[in-house]
Design a protein around this motif. Structure first.
Motif, PDB file in Angstrom:
ATOM      1  N   GLY A  50       0.694  -1.201   0.059  1.00 44.87           N
ATOM      2  CA  GLY A  50       0.196   0.102  -0.047  1.00 44.87           C
ATOM      3  C   GLY A  50       0.907   1.317  -0.152  1.00 44.87           C
ATOM      4  O   GLY A  50       0.394   2.480  -0.473  1.00 44.87           O
ATOM      5  N   GLY A  51       2.008   1.051   0.381  1.00 49.63           N
ATOM      6  CA  GLY A  51       3.021   2.315   0.396  1.00 49.63           C
ATOM      7  C   GLY A  51       3.581   2.821  -1.180  1.00 49.63           C
ATOM      8  O   GLY A  51       3.357   1.786  -1.995  1.00 49.63           O
ATOM      9  N   SER A  52       4.391   3.758  -1.188  1.00 49.38           N
ATOM     10  CA  SER A  52       4.960   3.954  -2.361  1.00 49.38           C
ATOM     11  C   SER A  52       6.098   3.206  -3.049  1.00 49.38           C
ATOM     12  O   SER A  52       5.949   2.937  -4.102  1.00 49.38           O
ATOM     13  CB  SER A  52       5.573   5.639  -2.209  1.00 49.38           C
ATOM     14  OG  SER A  52       4.878   6.402  -1.678  1.00 49.38           O
ATOM     15  N   ILE A  55       3.919   0.177  -4.178  1.00 46.65           N
ATOM     16  CA  ILE A  55       3.479   0.482  -5.557  1.00 46.65           C
ATOM     17  C   ILE A  55       4.596   0.401  -6.697  1.00 46.65           C
ATOM     18  O   ILE A  55       4.334  -0.154  -7.916  1.00 46.65           O
ATOM     19  CB  ILE A  55       2.929   2.088  -5.650  1.00 46.65           C
ATOM     20  CG1 ILE A  55       1.570   2.094  -4.637  1.00 46.65           C
ATOM     21  CG2 ILE A  55       2.638   2.545  -6.973  1.00 46.65           C
ATOM     22  CD1 ILE A  55       1.205   3.545  -4.544  1.00 46.65           C
ATOM     23  N   GLY A 198      -1.249   1.788   4.678  1.00 51.02           N
ATOM     24  CA  GLY A 198      -2.424   1.481   4.553  1.00 51.02           C
ATOM     25  C   GLY A 198      -3.011   1.454   5.830  1.00 51.02           C
ATOM     26  O   GLY A 198      -4.607   2.191   5.713  1.00 51.02           O
ATOM     27  N   ARG A 201      -3.860   5.115   6.939  1.00 48.20           N
ATOM     28  CA  ARG A 201      -4.942   5.784   5.996  1.00 48.20           C
ATOM     29  C   ARG A 201      -6.454   5.181   6.493  1.00 48.20           C
ATOM     30  O   ARG A 201      -7.182   5.881   6.242  1.00 48.20           O
ATOM     31  CB  ARG A 201      -4.819   5.267   4.509  1.00 48.20           C
ATOM     32  CG  ARG A 201      -5.320   6.548   3.573  1.00 48.20           C
ATOM     33  CD  ARG A 201      -4.809   6.418   2.183  1.00 48.20           C
ATOM     34  NE  ARG A 201      -3.367   6.478   2.203  1.00 48.20           N
ATOM     35  CZ  ARG A 201      -2.599   5.450   1.535  1.00 48.20           C
ATOM     36  NH1 ARG A 201      -3.116   4.430   1.530  1.00 48.20           N
ATOM     37  NH2 ARG A 201      -1.264   5.531   1.762  1.00 48.20           N
ATOM     38  N   ASP A 214       1.567  12.155   4.468  1.00 53.78           N
ATOM     39  CA  ASP A 214       1.591  10.605   3.932  1.00 53.78           C
ATOM     40  C   ASP A 214       2.023  11.151   2.457  1.00 53.78           C
ATOM     41  O   ASP A 214       1.915  12.216   2.003  1.00 53.78           O
ATOM     42  CB  ASP A 214      -0.034  10.144   3.828  1.00 53.78           C
ATOM     43  CG  ASP A 214       0.248   8.889   3.232  1.00 53.78           C
ATOM     44  OD1 ASP A 214       1.081   8.174   3.387  1.00 53.78           O
ATOM     45  OD2 ASP A 214      -1.021   8.132   2.711  1.00 53.78           O
ATOM     46  N   GLN A 218      -1.308   7.674  -3.129  1.00 54.76           N
ATOM     47  CA  GLN A 218      -2.353   6.996  -2.460  1.00 54.76           C
ATOM     48  C   GLN A 218      -3.595   7.935  -2.175  1.00 54.76           C
ATOM     49  O   GLN A 218      -4.669   7.542  -1.702  1.00 54.76           O
ATOM     50  CB  GLN A 218      -2.067   5.998  -1.298  1.00 54.76           C
ATOM     51  CG  GLN A 218      -0.773   5.087  -1.668  1.00 54.76           C
ATOM     52  CD  GLN A 218       0.404   5.744  -1.201  1.00 54.76           C
ATOM     53  OE1 GLN A 218       0.610   7.011  -1.653  1.00 54.76           O
ATOM     54  NE2 GLN A 218       1.482   4.878  -0.691  1.00 54.76           N
ATOM     55  N   ASN A 219      -3.329   9.264  -2.149  1.00 47.78           N
ATOM     56  CA  ASN A 219      -4.350  10.161  -1.568  1.00 47.78           C
ATOM     57  C   ASN A 219      -5.115  10.922  -2.592  1.00 47.78           C
ATOM     58  O   ASN A 219      -5.984  11.587  -2.207  1.00 47.78           O
ATOM     59  CB  ASN A 219      -3.586  11.207  -0.535  1.00 47.78           C
ATOM     60  CG  ASN A 219      -3.275  10.478   0.618  1.00 47.78           C
ATOM     61  OD1 ASN A 219      -4.167  10.163   1.601  1.00 47.78           O
ATOM     62  ND2 ASN A 219      -2.017  10.286   0.930  1.00 47.78           N
ATOM     63  N   GLN A 298      -0.008   8.545 -10.468  1.00 46.70           N
ATOM     64  CA  GLN A 298      -0.266   8.434  -9.004  1.00 46.70           C
ATOM     65  C   GLN A 298       0.591   9.614  -8.318  1.00 46.70           C
ATOM     66  O   GLN A 298       0.637   9.316  -7.036  1.00 46.70           O
ATOM     67  CB  GLN A 298       0.024   6.993  -8.729  1.00 46.70           C
ATOM     68  CG  GLN A 298      -0.708   5.967  -9.331  1.00 46.70           C
ATOM     69  CD  GLN A 298      -0.363   4.654  -8.810  1.00 46.70           C
ATOM     70  OE1 GLN A 298      -0.769   4.478  -7.614  1.00 46.70           O
ATOM     71  NE2 GLN A 298      -0.081   3.804  -9.466  1.00 46.70           N
TER      72      GLN A 298
END
Length: 332
Positions: A50-52, A55, A198, A201, A214, A218-219, A298
């Motif tokens: 879920g983090g950079s 990804i 994750g 968030r 963050d 993801q935002n 992203q």
């Protein structure tokens, strides 16, 4: 004289034998390098899914597998400010089968916050290929009655207790930016580290925490959906993926400009030919328009960078974040 001659002869044989063994070892190593890869390659990610970094790993892995003709597996090893995953790679065999999805937390920040990190950000690795970087963002739950960073500052000052701010983990860029933000503006804030972006968030979306710092990617969708408010990016300018979100530089807080880089590193001592092969493969993939577009959509800013320049970037960031850690008193 006879004994002396015999000793010289034996020593000569030993020298020839040693040279032969070294030569054979070199040829074996060269053959192994040339044949690489003959088994799956592992990408160690120092954060949970879920983090950079995760990804990037999930976009890179299939492309790298296709290019190298060998499967590439992702191994998430979070914990201790990203140092656990970095330690695993630092102490792995330098044969090209264990690679680190390197990032600012593991290489630039954690070594400054830990007394014994178990690795050196420069001497323990071969830094092969830079992929890109993302700014962090000040994100708040919609229930917080603010719409700008200046309003957030006023709101924090009005609260009777320290305001909790979440991050993806201790030693993350979000952690250090939050500490620096609080110290610069003399705000009463308390860091809440999570085991990954994750879970953090999820708590932010539910309102369990009201503020988080963050990584941007993801935002973006959550902001567009109205589920979060994004107040400022820790960048020198606005980014195309979130054009309405101002940068801290334009808000007069240039000292908060920071980025979380992501790249590929390997254990120190990796044979040069193999290092060049891996670096070339990653850089070629990164140069593909579809790869860059996927990450840029992203919030990543991709950039080609040679290994030497990437290593220097890590050295510079390590010094800069170390200084911030000392000034803010941030701990792990």
């Amino acid at each position: 004289m006879r004994d002396t001659g015999r000793r010289s002869f034996i020593q000569g044989l030993a020298g020839v034998s040693a040279a032969g063994m070294l030569g054979a070892a070199w040829h074996v190593r060269a053959a192994q390098t040339q044949a690489w890869p003959v088994r799956p390659i592992k990408l160690v990610v120092t954060f949970p899914p879920g983090g950079s970094s995760d990804i990037v790993a999930r976009v890179l892995a299939p492309a790298l597998a296709e290019k190298l003709g060998q499967s590439v597996v992702i191994d998430n090893k979070p914990g201790a400010g990203s140092s656990i995953g970095a330690q695993i790679v630092a102490h792995s065999a330098n044969d090209g089968y264990t690679l680190l999805v390197s990032n600012s937390a593991a290489l630039s920040i954690a070594p400054s916050l830990l007394q014994s990190p178990g690795y050196d950000p420069l001497r323990s690795f071969e830094h092969l290929a830079y992929i890109g970087a993302v700014p962090t963002v000040f994100a708040v739950h919609p229930s917080v009655p603010v719409n700008s960073l200046s309003e957030l500052v006023s709101w924090i000052k009005e609260q009777p207790a320290p305001v909790a701010f979440g991050s993806g983990g201790a030693a993350s860029v979000g952690h250090l930016v939050g500490e620096q933000f609080a110290q610069t503006l003399k705000l009463s804030m308390e860091h809440v580290p999570y085991r990954g972006a994750g879970p953090m968030r999820a708590d932010l979306l539910s309102g369990h925490i009201k503020l988080a710092i963050d990584a941007l990617p993801q935002n973006i969708a959550l902001h567009k959906q109205g589920r979060l408010k994004l107040l400022a990016l820790t960048s020198s300018r606005r980014v195309a993926q979130a054009p309405t979100v101002p940068s801290v530089a334009e808000l007069g807080l240039a000292q908060l400009v920071s980025e979380n880089f992501v790249g590929i590193s390997a254990p120190a001592g990796l044979p040069r030919a193999l290092a060049e092969k891996i670096a070339s493969a990653v850089r070629q993939i990164s140069a593909r328009p579809e790869f860059a577009q996927t990450l840029e959509a992203q919030g990543f800013v991709t950039r080609d960078m040679e290994s030497k320049a990437f290593t220097q970037l890590i050295a510079d960031q390590h010094l800069a974040w170390g200084d911030i850690a000392k000034k803010t008193g941030a701990k792990l």
